[in-house]
Design a protein around this motif. Structure first.
Motif, short mmCIF file in Angstrom:
data_model
loop_
_atom_site.label_atom_id
_atom_site.label_comp_id
_atom_site.label_asym_id
_atom_site.label_seq_id
_atom_site.Cartn_x
_atom_site.Cartn_y
_atom_site.Cartn_z
N ALA A 154 0.84 -1.29 -0.18
CA ALA A 154 -0.30 -0.11 0.27
C ALA A 154 0.81 1.46 0.02
CB ALA A 154 -0.75 -0.15 1.16
N PHE A 155 0.22 2.85 -0.13
CA PHE A 155 0.88 3.74 0.22
C PHE A 155 -0.30 4.60 0.26
CE2 PHE A 155 0.29 3.46 -4.40
CZ PHE A 155 -0.14 5.08 -5.11
N TRP A 156 0.19 6.06 0.60
CA TRP A 156 -0.82 6.79 0.86
C TRP A 156 -0.28 8.19 0.42
CZ3 TRP A 156 -1.06 9.89 5.78
CH2 TRP A 156 -3.06 10.33 6.89
N ASP A 157 -1.08 8.97 -0.52
CA ASP A 157 0.13 10.15 -0.09
C ASP A 157 -0.54 11.77 0.62
OD1 ASP A 157 -2.34 10.79 -1.30
OD2 ASP A 157 -2.04 10.41 -3.53
N GLY A 158 -1.34 10.91 1.46
CA GLY A 158 -1.61 12.08 2.23
C GLY A 158 -3.41 12.64 2.15
N GLN A 159 -3.99 12.09 0.73
CA GLN A 159 -5.10 12.14 -0.03
C GLN A 159 -5.65 11.18 0.12
OE1 GLN A 159 -6.42 15.32 -1.04
NE2 GLN A 159 -4.73 15.57 0.48
N ARG A 160 -5.20 9.83 -1.12
CA ARG A 160 -5.95 8.70 -1.03
C ARG A 160 -4.90 7.57 -0.80
NH1 ARG A 160 -10.36 6.90 -2.33
NH2 ARG A 160 -8.67 4.73 -2.81
#
Ligand code: HSE
Length: 330
Positions: A154-160
């Motif tokens: 997973a990753f999170w870009d701060g928005q999604r």
């Protein structure tokens, strides 16, 4: 995740079972998570006045008022769904040790979200729960694993947050060494440098990518070479006596790969379940930690495959403890 969608009864209760998780798996910092078959159970129902009951050896220090994490995340679900249920009766039993790097707070967040959502008829999608959980926990690796089970990339870009779930290889078994001291994630993140070299970044991108490919294709032979990290474990080793030696030598004693579990202090070894060297690995871990005067508990675990489950077979006439008897470790 399983869903029970009976909505109306004011005296209705829901039950969820949510797995522990390990994050990072070495190089996949904030990216790779795996659910483990160590669980927390939550019972939730509407009430006239909020009451929170905690059971088990792993609940010391957890709030029993409206600052309780499970209560708070339930209110977020209700807010998002546009309903009001300020008063709840919650019971919780957990086998997941607190502040040890096994995702206890992620499990509480995911369990609270799933229980509250089921209680109001499951209006929120799994993706919405994942986005909410990631915002609350800050990293998608633990919450993704507790929510969806298996291996989560997973990753999170701060928005999604985005993820892909991978079925863990049947041959993988997990040995964890859980030290008898707590290490706050905040403290274990504080020791990390704010900036890293391009060399370290390339090292981790390469190792994490090959590790994921190895896990997806059953290349267990590649795990010892791929499960290495330059971004966080070298800096966290000073906080966990014995970690440096265990990282350097566990593969010489029967582990396929070894890592700090999440932010630690638990250490995790991936092992081929048909290995004849399990006792040797146990002894190596215990001896190494004993040399550092660190008491620790060893546990053999399996990957959990189902993620959080809303349980439909529990008897609402029984207590949570009566319902889970026979299924708990503690
Ligand atoms: N990936 C996190 C860390 C784990 O290593 O700090 C805690 O969520």
């Amino acid at each position: 995740m399983g869903v029970n969608a009976n909505t109306n009864a004011a005296n209705r209760k829901v039950y969820v079972k949510v797995p522990a998780s390990t994050a990072n798996l070495g190089p996949g910092f904030d990216t790779l998570g795996m659910a483990l078959d160590l669980y927390e159970w939550i019972e939730m129902g509407f009430a006239e006045q909020t009451k929170i009951h905690l059971f088990g050896d792993q609940v010391e220090g957890i709030a029993t008022d409206k600052t309780n994490l499970i209560y708070k995340v339930a209110q977020l679900v209700f807010e998002k769904a546009g309903v009001q249920h300020p008063e709840l009766e919650i019971a919780m039993y957990s086998d997941i040790p607190l502040t040890r790097g096994l995702g206890s707070s992620a499990a509480a967040i995911v369990g609270g979200l799933a229980a509250a959502n089921a209680l109001i008829g499951s209006p929120l999608s799994d993706d919405t729960l994942f986005q909410l959980a990631t915002e609350l926990e800050d990293h998608p690796d633990n919450v993704g694993a507790s929510l969806f089970g298996g291996l989560v990339v997973a990753f999170w870009d701060g928005q999604r947050a985005e993820y892909i779930r991978v079925e863990p290889d049947e041959r993988l078994e997990v040995l964890v060494a859980i030290p008898h001291f707590q290490l706050a994630t905040e403290k274990a993140r504080h020791v990390l440098p704010r900036e890293q070299s391009l060399t370290n970044a390339v090292f981790n991108v390469g190792h994490s990518s090959v590790l994921v490919a190895a896990l997806c294709t059953g290349r267990l032979d590649m795990i010892p070479r791929a499960m290495k990290d330059a971004l966080h474990q070298p800096y966290r080793a000073a906080l966990v006596p014995g970690l440096a030696k265990i990282l350097a030598e566990a593969t010489d004693h029967g582990a396929l790969g070894v890592a700090l579990s999440g932010a630690g202090p638990t250490m995790l070894a991936l092992v081929d379940r048909s290995s004849s060297r399990k006792a040797e690995l146990e002894q190596f871990l215990l001896d190494t930690l004993a040399t550092e005067q660190i008491e620790a508990t060893l546990l053999w675990l399996n990957p959990d495959r189902g993620g959080v489950q809303v349980l439909t077979h529990f008897d609402a006439g029984c207590t949570l403890i009566e319902n889970i008897k026979g299924d708990v470790r503690g």
